[in-house]
Design a protein around this motif. Sequence first.
Motif, PDB file in Angstrom:
ATOM      1  N   GLN A  49       7.047  11.625  -7.495  1.00 11.11           N
ATOM      2  CA  GLN A  49       7.479  12.977  -7.871  1.00 11.11           C
ATOM      3  C   GLN A  49       8.222  12.952  -9.211  1.00 11.11           C
ATOM      4  O   GLN A  49       8.031  13.828 -10.052  1.00 11.11           O
ATOM      5  CB  GLN A  49       8.362  13.575  -6.776  1.00 11.11           C
TER       6      GLN A  49
ATOM      7  N   VAL B 122       6.119  19.031  -4.636  1.00  9.72           N
ATOM      8  CA  VAL B 122       5.324  18.976  -3.413  1.00  9.72           C
ATOM      9  C   VAL B 122       5.683  17.719  -2.626  1.00  9.72           C
ATOM     10  O   VAL B 122       5.882  16.656  -3.200  1.00  9.72           O
ATOM     11  CB  VAL B 122       3.819  18.980  -3.770  1.00  9.72           C
ATOM     12  N   ASN B 123       5.748  17.820  -1.312  1.00 13.14           N
ATOM     13  CA  ASN B 123       6.053  16.661  -0.463  1.00 13.14           C
ATOM     14  C   ASN B 123       4.813  16.084   0.216  1.00 13.14           C
ATOM     15  O   ASN B 123       4.939  15.224   1.071  1.00 13.14           O
ATOM     16  CB  ASN B 123       7.100  17.035   0.591  1.00 13.14           C
ATOM     17  N   ASP B 124       3.644  16.555  -0.164  1.00 10.02           N
ATOM     18  CA  ASP B 124       2.407  16.032   0.398  1.00 10.02           C
ATOM     19  C   ASP B 124       2.058  14.727  -0.311  1.00 10.02           C
ATOM     20  O   ASP B 124       1.758  14.706  -1.509  1.00 10.02           O
ATOM     21  CB  ASP B 124       1.289  17.061   0.226  1.00 10.02           C
ATOM     22  N   TYR B 125       2.086  13.636   0.427  1.00 11.06           N
ATOM     23  CA  TYR B 125       1.914  12.298  -0.128  1.00 11.06           C
ATOM     24  C   TYR B 125       0.582  12.146  -0.865  1.00 11.06           C
ATOM     25  O   TYR B 125       0.531  11.623  -1.985  1.00 11.06           O
ATOM     26  CB  TYR B 125       2.005  11.270   1.017  1.00 11.06           C
ATOM     27  N   GLN B 126      -0.503  12.597  -0.262  1.00 11.39           N
ATOM     28  CA  GLN B 126      -1.836  12.447  -0.865  1.00 11.39           C
ATOM     29  C   GLN B 126      -1.981  13.260  -2.143  1.00 11.39           C
ATOM     30  O   GLN B 126      -2.596  12.809  -3.105  1.00 11.39           O
ATOM     31  CB  GLN B 126      -2.926  12.830   0.146  1.00 11.39           C
ATOM     32  N   VAL B 127      -1.422  14.455  -2.156  1.00 11.99           N
ATOM     33  CA  VAL B 127      -1.507  15.302  -3.352  1.00 11.99           C
ATOM     34  C   VAL B 127      -0.792  14.634  -4.517  1.00 11.99           C
ATOM     35  O   VAL B 127      -1.329  14.549  -5.631  1.00 11.99           O
ATOM     36  CB  VAL B 127      -0.934  16.715  -3.073  1.00 11.99           C
TER      37      VAL B 127
END
Length: 143
Positions: free
Chosen positions: A14, A75-80
């Motif tokens: 991030q 964003v906290n979505d790992y894949q994104v």
Amino acid sequence: KFMSQKQAALAFGQRALLLNGIYATSFVSGWMPFVWNLLVKEPVSQLSDAGIANTNFANCSFGWLGLLNVSLSKVNDYQVVKNTLLINSIGFASWFCFDIYHYYYLETRAFTDLFYYAIVPISGISMLYSYYAYNKMKNAEDK
């Protein structure tokens, strides 16, 4: 509070996206006359119509890319985050190559030494940093 390796990798990714966003968005300031004169030898008004159009397109794209990266850094979505870092490393690789190409083939007509000695290393570092963050996330995910 201790973070897992995966949480630490996400936080690192991030931060990398945020820095990429700041770097890309900073090119929008290239339209300011003082900054333009440091990087480009010809005034905007003396560029060809295609040169002005390409400059407008690039400037808008830098702003868009920068804002997109800043947004995705939240964003906290790992894949994104991981996939965005990989895409950024590929994009920065193209910037890096084109910066070198532009300097060596257009330098006498268009760009200053500051363009080459400041922009090219930053593009290279951004490429490596993005790829390092991507790899860090990929490795944390595999464990």
